[in-house]
Design an enzyme around this catalytic site. Structure first.
Site, PDB file in Angstrom:
ATOM      1  N   HIS A   1       0.824  -1.215   0.000  1.00  0.00           N
ATOM      2  CA  HIS A   1       0.000   0.000   0.000  1.00  0.00           C
ATOM      3  C   HIS A   1       0.858   1.265   0.000  1.00  0.00           C
ATOM      4  O   HIS A   1       0.372   2.334  -0.368  1.00  0.00           O
ATOM      5  CB  HIS A   1      -1.000  -0.003   1.161  1.00  0.00           C
ATOM      6  CG  HIS A   1      -0.414   0.098   2.532  1.00  0.00           C
ATOM      7  ND1 HIS A   1      -0.086  -0.999   3.301  1.00  0.00           N
ATOM      8  CD2 HIS A   1      -0.112   1.166   3.304  1.00  0.00           C
ATOM      9  CE1 HIS A   1       0.365  -0.619   4.468  1.00  0.00           C
ATOM     10  NE2 HIS A   1       0.376   0.704   4.493  1.00  0.00           N
TER      11      HIS A   1
ATOM     12  N   ASP B   1       1.535  -8.016   1.949  1.00  0.00           N
ATOM     13  CA  ASP B   1       1.576  -6.557   1.793  1.00  0.00           C
ATOM     14  C   ASP B   1       3.010  -6.079   1.552  1.00  0.00           C
ATOM     15  O   ASP B   1       3.642  -5.501   2.430  1.00  0.00           O
ATOM     16  CB  ASP B   1       0.992  -5.899   3.037  1.00  0.00           C
ATOM     17  CG  ASP B   1       0.593  -4.449   2.801  1.00  0.00           C
ATOM     18  OD1 ASP B   1       1.034  -3.875   1.792  1.00  0.00           O
ATOM     19  OD2 ASP B   1      -0.159  -3.898   3.614  1.00  0.00           O
TER      20      ASP B   1
ATOM     21  N   SER C   1       4.216   1.808   8.401  1.00  0.00           N
ATOM     22  CA  SER C   1       3.926   0.899   7.299  1.00  0.00           C
ATOM     23  C   SER C   1       5.204   0.638   6.506  1.00  0.00           C
ATOM     24  O   SER C   1       5.866   1.569   6.056  1.00  0.00           O
ATOM     25  CB  SER C   1       2.869   1.499   6.377  1.00  0.00           C
ATOM     26  OG  SER C   1       1.616   1.535   6.998  1.00  0.00           O
TER      27      SER C   1
END
Length: 715
Positions: free
Chosen positions: A86, A222, A650
Site C-alpha cells: 500500500h 503486503d 507501514s
C-alpha cells in the site's frame, strides 16, 4: 553525537522507568541503561552500537523514510528496498494500464534494465542528529507571549538549519518533542532515483482490502520492492540512465527460522503521529467532532468510487490508489472512535487531570506554575467545538472532495499573477507551459470525469445538509437554499463549462492564460478556500500551546516513575516486544499466526477483495511450499507482535534478536484503534507479513530468481 544529548537521554531513561516493555516508540540513538537491559531481557543479542551508530554501519543505515509517509528497508548490497504494497501502490498504478495491468497481475523486473523509474519518489537516510533545544530557545523569557515565542523559535530554527546545511545537498529539519519542551535537529541524505522492481498481484498484496483492513486475523502479502540508484560516485542524484544501484552501507539478511510465541521482535521506522499525552478535551473532540465528520465525508466519497470502479476496469486502475488512500483512514476513524469509547480513554484522561490538579494544589510553587493551565485548555476546546466539524467538511467535502476543485487550487498563485498583471502575458504563458503542463498530463492520466461528477454532487449535497448555514461558503449556501440541497444541476453546469475537467481546454488555457475567476470550478474552489481561511482565523483566536507544554512538563515532574517516551512525529523510532497471541475479549483468543489455508478459506472468485491468483491456488493445492513451510508443513502468511507502532510505520522491518529480518509491519488491530491517543497494554498488536511468505512468492510463484540470488538468506 554530542555529549549533551547522550546525557539528556541517560537521565530520562534512569528517571522514567516502569512502563510495559512493549509500549513506547523510542529514539534509537538514546538506547542505554534501562531500555537496553529490558531489550536484552526479552532476548535481544545486539549492542546499542549495532542498532544505531554514526561511527560504524548499523541497523539504522538500512532504514529509510519512504515517500511521503512510510518506511522501507534495504535487503541487499545493491540497494534493493522493501516496503508495503500500500506504500508503493500509487507508483505501481502510475505504470499500469488496461494492456499492462500491473495492479491485478503484478510486476516483476527480471533484470535491472526492466526496473521502472518513479518521478517524485524519494527515500531519506538519517545521517546526523543534535539536541538544539538551548539554541532554538535562545533569547526566550517566561514573560514572552506565545506568539513571540513561536516567532523566536522559527527565526532561531531557520538560522540553525541554514548553518547546518551550508552548501551540502542534504535535508535538515528541527522537530519539537514533548509538546515543545525539547527540539532536535535531524539531517538526511535524500535519494531521488528510486525504481520499481516488483509488486505482487492485487489478490496477494491487497488481499482482504477494506473488509480486512485494521483487523486480525489477516492474510495479506503486503509488500512492494524497489531499488535505490545513485550517481556513479555514490551520491544522491535525480534519475539518469547513467545512475547505478546503491552500494548499501548496511542491509538486512532475511531469516527462514520463522516465529514462535515469546520470540523477541524489534521494529525500526518512522511512525507519523501520536498524541498520547493529550488532554480529555482532545479525546472528546476526536470522538464527537473530528472522527464522525471524516467518516461521513469519506463514506460518501467511497460509495461513489466503488460504483464506478466496479463498473469499469479502466476506472478501477485509475482510482485504485485513490480509493485505498481514502479508505484507509476512513476505517481508521471508525475504529478509533469506537475503541476510544470502549477503552474509556476520555475517562482515563479526566482521572489523570484530576490527579494533576490535586498534585498542583499541594504545593504553592507548583500552584503558581501550573495552577491555571486547565482554564486555558478547557476554554480552548470549548472554542474548537464550534469549528472542528465545519473545518473538516471544508477540507474533506470541499477542497479535497472534488478532484477538479482540488486541482484548481494548484492554479491559484498563477491566477493571482494574471489578475495583478505582475508579469507579461508572454512570461505567464511560458511559466504555465513549463510548470503546469506535466501536472496537467499526470492529473488527467488518472482522472475520470463521470466519477468526479458524482463525487462532487454527493459531497456538496452532504456539505450543505450537515453544516451550520452560517459556516457555509456563499455559493454552497445559495445553491443549496435554492434547490433544497440538490447540487446536480449546479455541478453539471460547472463541469460543462470548466477547463478543469477537460484536458484539451486546460492545455489551450496554458497556451493562452487568462483570468480564471469566471471558471465555475475555480470560483467554487476560491469561495471554499476563503470560507476555510475565515473559519480557521476564528478557530485560532484561542491557542493552547503554552498550556499543553506546561501540562507535559508538569506530568513528567509529577509521574517520576513513568517512562515518558516522546510522541511519534515522523522521526526514526525503535519499538521492542515479542510475538504473542491476543485475547481481545472474554472467551476470544486469536492465534499469533495465519497461514495460506486461511487465505483459501476466504477466497471468493471474481471478488475484488478476496480473489486469488491462479498460480497461488495451484501451489496451495499441491502444498508446494518448499523450504518456506513451518514445522507443521503450513505456509505462514502473517503474524502478530506486541510492538508499538502507528501510521508511518507501514513498511517497517520486524527484526529478530540477531538483527535479521523476519517480518514486515503493515497494520494494527481493531481492538486497539485508540492507540494513537492511548496505548492498550493487553490488546494492542502489530500485524506483520512473514518473510517466508515474501520469499515463497518471489521464488515459487513469480520465479524471480534474479532477486533470490541477490537477497541474503539465513537458514
Amino acid at each position: 553525537m554530542s555529549k549533551r544529548i547522550n546525557l539528556l537521554f541517560i537521565v530520562l531513561m534512569m528517571i522514567f522507568v516502569g512502563a510495559r516493555a512493549d509500549e513506547g516508540m523510542w529514539l534509537p540513538y538514546s538506547i542505554n541503561g534501562q531500555s537496553l537491559a529490558e531489550m536484552q531481557r526479552l532476548g535481544c543479542k545486539l549492542t546499542a552500537e549495532q542498532i544505531f551508530s554514526f561511527n560504524q554501519p548499523s541497523l539504522k543505515d538500512a532504514i529509510v523514510q519512504f515517500g511521503g509517509g512510510c518506511t522501507g528497508e534495504l535487503i541487499s548490497a545493491e540497494g534493493l528496498l522493501l516496503t508495503n504494497h500500500h506504500c508503493g501502490l500509487s507508483y505501481v498504478q502510475s505504470h499500469a494500464s488496461v494492456e499492462h495491468d500491473y495492479l491485478q497481475e503484478g510486476f516483476w523486473a527480471k533484470s535491472k534494465s526492466e526496473e521502472l523509474p518513479n518521478e517524485g519518489l524519494t527515500v531519506s537516510f538519517l545521517t546526523y542528529i543534535e539536541d538544539v533545544t538551548e539554541l532554538v530557545l535562545k533569547g526566550y523569557s517566561k514573560d514572552m507571549s506565545e506568539t513571540d515565542r513561536d516567532k523566536l523559535i522559527k527565526e532561531n530554527g531557520q538560522k540553525l538549519i541554514k548553518e547546518r546545511k551550508a552548501d551540502r545537498d542534504v535535508e535538515v529539519e528541527i522537530v519539537p518533542f514533548y509538546h515543545g519542551n525539547q527540539y532536535i535537529l535531524f539531517v538526511y541524505d535524500v535519494y531521488k532515483d528510486v525504481r520499481l522492481v516488483a509488486c505482487p498481484p492485487w489478490g496477494i498484496g491487497k488481499f482482504g482490502a477494506d473488509t480486512d483492513n485494521w483487523t486480525w486475523p489477516r492474510h495479506k502479502g503486503d509488500f512492494c520492492i524497489f531499488r535505490v540508484y545513485t550517481a556513479p560516485d555514490g551520491s544522491p542524484a535525480e534519475y539518469s540512465k547513467d545512475n547505478v544501484p546503491m552500494k548499501s552501507k548496511h542491509y538486512l539478511p532475511i531469516s527462514l527460522k520463522g516465529v514462535q510465541p515469546g520470540d523477541y521482535t524489534m521494529i525500526m521506522g518512522y511512525p507519523g503521529s501520536t498524541d498520547r499525552y493529550s488532554t480529555s478535551g482532545a479525546v472528546k473532540n476526536v470522538v464527537e467532532q473530528e472522527g464522525p465528520a471524516i467518516i461521513a465525508c469519506r463514506t460518501t466519497k467511497l460509495e461513489q468510487y466503488r460504483q464506478h470502479m466496479d463498473a469499469d476496469q479502466a476506472v478501477f486502475i485509475k482510482y485504485a490508489s485513490k480509493q485505498a488512500s481514502v479508505s484507509n483512514y476512513w476505517k481508521y476513524y471508525i475504529g478509533q472512535v469506537k475503541q476510544l469509547q470502549r477503552n474509556k480513554v476520555f475517562e482515563k484522561r479526566t482521572e489523570q487531570e484530576q490527579a494533576f490538579r490535586k498534585w498542583t494544589n499541594e504545593n504553592s510553587d507548583r500552584k503558581a506554575q501550573y495552577g491555571g493551565i486547565f482554564n486555558e485548555i478547557d476554554k480552548y476546546w470549548a472554542h474548537q467545538e464550534k469549528y472542528t466539524k465545519a473545518l473538516i467538511y471544508h477540507r474533506e467535502a470541499g477542497l479535497r472532495g472534488s478532484e477538479a476543485v482540488a486541482f484548481a487550487l494548484q492554479f491559484r498563485r498563477l491566477n493571482n499573477t494574471i489578475n495583478q498583471k505582475a508579469a507579461s502575458k508572454a512570461d505567464i504563458a511560458a511559466y504555465a507551459k513549463q510548470n503546469m503542463t506535466g501536472a496537467v498530463k499526470d492529473y488527467f492520466k488518472d482522472y475520470d470525469k463521470a466519477t468526479d461528477r458524482d463525487v462532487t454532487i454527493a459531497l456538496l449535497n452532504l456539505f450543505y445538509k450537515d453544516i451550520n448555514p452560517a459556516q457555509l461558503p456563499t455559493t454552497i449556501k445559495k445553491v443549496g437554499d435554492k434547490t433544497g440541497g440538490d447540487f446536480t444541476v449546479f455541478v453539471d453546469n460547472a463541469f460543462a463549462k470548466s477547463i478543469f475537467v477537460d484536458e484539451d481546454k486546460l492545455n489551450a488555457w496554458i497556451a493562452n492564460p487568462k483570468s480564471l475567476d469566471k471558471d465555475p470550478i475555480y470560483a467554487l474552489m476560491y469561495e471554499i478556500l476563503n470560507s476555510y481561511w475565515n473559519l480557521s482565523d476564528q478557530a485560532e483566536q484561542l491557542g493552547n500551546g503554552r498550556a499543553e507544554r506546561l501540562y507535559m512538563q508538569g506530568l513528567m515532574e509529577m509521574q517520576k516513575d513513568r517512562n515518558f517516551y516522546p510522541d511519534a512525529n515522523f522521526t526514526m523510532r525503535l519499538t521492542y516486544g515479542s510475538v504473542q497471541d491476543c485475547k481481545p475479549a472474554d472467551g476470544v483468543t486469536y492465534n499469533y499466526i495465519t497461514t495460506l489455508d486461511g487465505v483459501m478459506a476466504k477466497y471468493v472468485p471474481g471478488n475484488w477483495e478476496f480473489d486469488v491468483p491462479e498460480a497461488l491456488i495451484k501451489l496451495w493445492e499441491k502444498k508446494d511450499y518448499g523450504r518456506y513451510a513451518n514445522e507443521n508443513g503450513d505456509l505462514v502468511v502473517n503474524f502478530i507482535t506486541t510492538n508499538d507502532i502507528t501510521g508511518g510505520n507501514s513498511g517497517s522491518p520486524v527484526i529478530d534478536a540477531n538483527g535479521n529480518l523476519i517480518g514486515l509491519a503493515f497494520d494494527g488491530n481493531w481492538e486497539a484503534m485508540s492507540g494513537d491517543l492511548s496505548f492498550e497494554n493487553e490488546v494492542q498488536r502489530t500485524i506483520c507479513m512473514d518473510m517466508r511468505y515474501l520469499l515463497f512468492i518471489i521464488d515459487k510463484m513469480a520465479n524471480a530468481q534474479n532477486l533470490m540470488r541477490e537477497i541474503t538468506i539465513v537458514e
